[in-house]
Design a protein around this motif. Sequence first.
Motif, PDB file in Angstrom:
ATOM      1  N   GLN A 179       0.771  -1.214   0.245  1.00 29.44           N
ATOM      2  CA  GLN A 179      -0.036  -0.029   0.184  1.00 29.44           C
ATOM      3  C   GLN A 179       0.905   1.432  -0.103  1.00 29.44           C
ATOM      4  N   VAL A 180       0.466   2.455  -0.389  1.00 29.70           N
ATOM      5  CA  VAL A 180       0.769   3.596  -0.383  1.00 29.70           C
ATOM      6  C   VAL A 180       0.418   4.676   0.572  1.00 29.70           C
ATOM      7  N   GLN A 181       0.886   5.378   1.350  1.00 29.98           N
ATOM      8  CA  GLN A 181       0.640   6.319   2.156  1.00 29.98           C
ATOM      9  C   GLN A 181       0.869   7.608   1.483  1.00 29.98           C
ATOM     10  N   LEU A 182      -0.109   8.640   1.571  1.00 32.34           N
ATOM     11  CA  LEU A 182       0.170  10.033   1.236  1.00 32.34           C
ATOM     12  C   LEU A 182      -0.004  10.788   2.617  1.00 32.34           C
ATOM     13  N   VAL A 183       1.242  11.699   2.945  1.00 33.49           N
ATOM     14  CA  VAL A 183       0.971  12.576   4.149  1.00 33.49           C
ATOM     15  C   VAL A 183       1.234  13.964   3.844  1.00 33.49           C
ATOM     16  N   GLU A 184       0.284  14.767   3.753  1.00 31.37           N
ATOM     17  CA  GLU A 184       0.385  16.324   3.598  1.00 31.37           C
ATOM     18  C   GLU A 184       0.311  16.959   4.714  1.00 31.37           C
ATOM     19  N   SER A 185       1.123  18.159   4.415  1.00 32.15           N
ATOM     20  CA  SER A 185       1.257  19.131   5.611  1.00 32.15           C
ATOM     21  C   SER A 185       1.388  20.441   4.969  1.00 32.15           C
ATOM     22  N   GLY A 186       1.174  21.693   5.896  1.00 38.34           N
ATOM     23  CA  GLY A 186       1.479  22.977   5.625  1.00 38.34           C
ATOM     24  C   GLY A 186       0.218  23.685   5.217  1.00 38.34           C
ATOM     25  N   GLY A 187      -0.859  23.051   5.274  1.00 42.20           N
ATOM     26  CA  GLY A 187      -2.193  24.002   5.412  1.00 42.20           C
ATOM     27  C   GLY A 187      -2.352  24.852   6.627  1.00 42.20           C
ATOM     28  N   GLY A 188      -3.230  25.671   6.505  1.00 41.41           N
ATOM     29  CA  GLY A 188      -3.675  26.540   7.617  1.00 41.41           C
ATOM     30  C   GLY A 188      -4.437  27.840   7.428  1.00 41.41           C
ATOM     31  N   LEU A 189      -4.423  28.667   8.108  1.00 37.23           N
ATOM     32  CA  LEU A 189      -5.127  30.057   7.897  1.00 37.23           C
ATOM     33  C   LEU A 189      -4.154  31.218   7.552  1.00 37.23           C
ATOM     34  N   VAL A 190      -4.523  31.842   6.274  1.00 31.51           N
ATOM     35  CA  VAL A 190      -3.679  33.039   5.904  1.00 31.51           C
ATOM     36  C   VAL A 190      -4.673  34.140   5.328  1.00 31.51           C
ATOM     37  N   GLN A 191      -4.030  35.133   5.638  1.00 29.59           N
ATOM     38  CA  GLN A 191      -4.510  36.386   5.005  1.00 29.59           C
ATOM     39  C   GLN A 191      -4.737  36.578   3.349  1.00 29.59           C
ATOM     40  N   PRO A 192      -5.703  37.184   2.919  1.00 26.80           N
ATOM     41  CA  PRO A 192      -5.560  37.238   1.436  1.00 26.80           C
ATOM     42  C   PRO A 192      -4.336  38.035   1.071  1.00 26.80           C
ATOM     43  N   GLY A 193      -3.653  37.493   0.018  1.00 27.26           N
ATOM     44  CA  GLY A 193      -2.468  38.111  -0.591  1.00 27.26           C
ATOM     45  C   GLY A 193      -1.277  37.335   0.022  1.00 27.26           C
ATOM     46  N   GLY A 194      -1.393  36.444   0.924  1.00 23.28           N
ATOM     47  CA  GLY A 194      -0.467  35.739   1.594  1.00 23.28           C
ATOM     48  C   GLY A 194      -0.189  34.220   0.850  1.00 23.28           C
ATOM     49  N   SER A 195       0.770  33.599   1.409  1.00 21.78           N
ATOM     50  CA  SER A 195       1.445  32.474   0.933  1.00 21.78           C
ATOM     51  C   SER A 195       1.353  31.145   1.732  1.00 21.78           C
ATOM     52  N   LEU A 196       1.253  30.270   1.095  1.00 25.37           N
ATOM     53  CA  LEU A 196       1.564  28.949   2.123  1.00 25.37           C
ATOM     54  C   LEU A 196       2.170  27.724   1.033  1.00 25.37           C
ATOM     55  N   ARG A 197       2.831  26.902   1.473  1.00 25.22           N
ATOM     56  CA  ARG A 197       3.461  26.001   0.834  1.00 25.22           C
ATOM     57  C   ARG A 197       2.953  24.451   1.367  1.00 25.22           C
ATOM     58  N   LEU A 198       2.373  23.873   0.704  1.00 27.36           N
ATOM     59  CA  LEU A 198       1.963  22.553   0.985  1.00 27.36           C
ATOM     60  C   LEU A 198       3.054  21.493   0.569  1.00 27.36           C
ATOM     61  N   SER A 199       2.978  20.383   1.425  1.00 30.63           N
ATOM     62  CA  SER A 199       3.951  19.262   1.073  1.00 30.63           C
ATOM     63  C   SER A 199       3.219  17.872   1.096  1.00 30.63           C
ATOM     64  N   CYS A 200       3.726  17.076   0.305  1.00 28.46           N
ATOM     65  CA  CYS A 200       3.105  15.677   0.555  1.00 28.46           C
ATOM     66  C   CYS A 200       4.027  14.604   0.161  1.00 28.46           C
ATOM     67  N   ALA A 201       4.192  13.700   1.057  1.00 20.49           N
ATOM     68  CA  ALA A 201       5.257  12.888   1.103  1.00 20.49           C
ATOM     69  C   ALA A 201       4.756  11.358   0.836  1.00 20.49           C
ATOM     70  N   ALA A 202       4.808  10.720  -0.018  1.00 18.67           N
ATOM     71  CA  ALA A 202       4.521   9.227  -0.242  1.00 18.67           C
ATOM     72  C   ALA A 202       5.470   8.257   0.327  1.00 18.67           C
ATOM     73  N   SER A 203       4.870   7.155   0.897  1.00 20.05           N
ATOM     74  CA  SER A 203       5.761   6.210   1.530  1.00 20.05           C
ATOM     75  C   SER A 203       4.895   4.850   1.441  1.00 20.05           C
ATOM     76  N   GLY A 204       5.674   3.726   1.616  1.00 18.37           N
ATOM     77  CA  GLY A 204       5.049   2.362   1.497  1.00 18.37           C
ATOM     78  C   GLY A 204       5.733   1.570   0.650  1.00 18.37           C
ATOM     79  N   SER A 205       4.907   0.495   0.237  1.00 18.04           N
ATOM     80  CA  SER A 205       5.590  -0.685  -0.872  1.00 18.04           C
ATOM     81  C   SER A 205       5.583   0.071  -2.044  1.00 18.04           C
ATOM     82  N   ILE A 206       6.328   1.094  -2.298  1.00 14.68           N
ATOM     83  CA  ILE A 206       6.300   1.762  -3.712  1.00 14.68           C
ATOM     84  C   ILE A 206       7.510   1.116  -4.837  1.00 14.68           C
TER      85      ILE A 206
END
Length: 121
Positions: A1-28
């Motif tokens: 199986q493959v697991q995907l773990v996301e991070s980096g979300g949140g609350l931001v004001q208009p005009g701001g920035s965020l960076r999301l990450s997603c790491a895949a792991s498992g029997s790939i």
Amino acid sequence: QVQLVESGGGLVQPGGSLRLSCAASGSIVSIGAMGWYRQAPGKQRDLVATITTGGRTNYADSVKGRFTISRDNAKNTVYLQMNSLKPEDTAVYYCNTNAMTTTYGPFASYWGQGTQVTVSD
């Protein structure tokens, strides 16, 4: 199986920035295209951006020029840099990848659990 773990979300004001990450792991054995999708309340899940193993990208018209997708093949990780965020970008963002878990395939589609992005004053 493959697991995907996301991070980096949140609350931001208009005009701001965020960076999301997603790491895949498992029997790939092999990973193909990776991408981000989003789903706002009461709406369907829509494509945000995808990237192939060779780095070819595709973006939804609504995010072109503001979002950048990238990947680190050595780490089986995909990123989404989001700049100039707008309230209409508010949604749960999901990571997706096509991966093969056995030597002779086939590729299957896997989804992360989602990470909330809220753009608000």
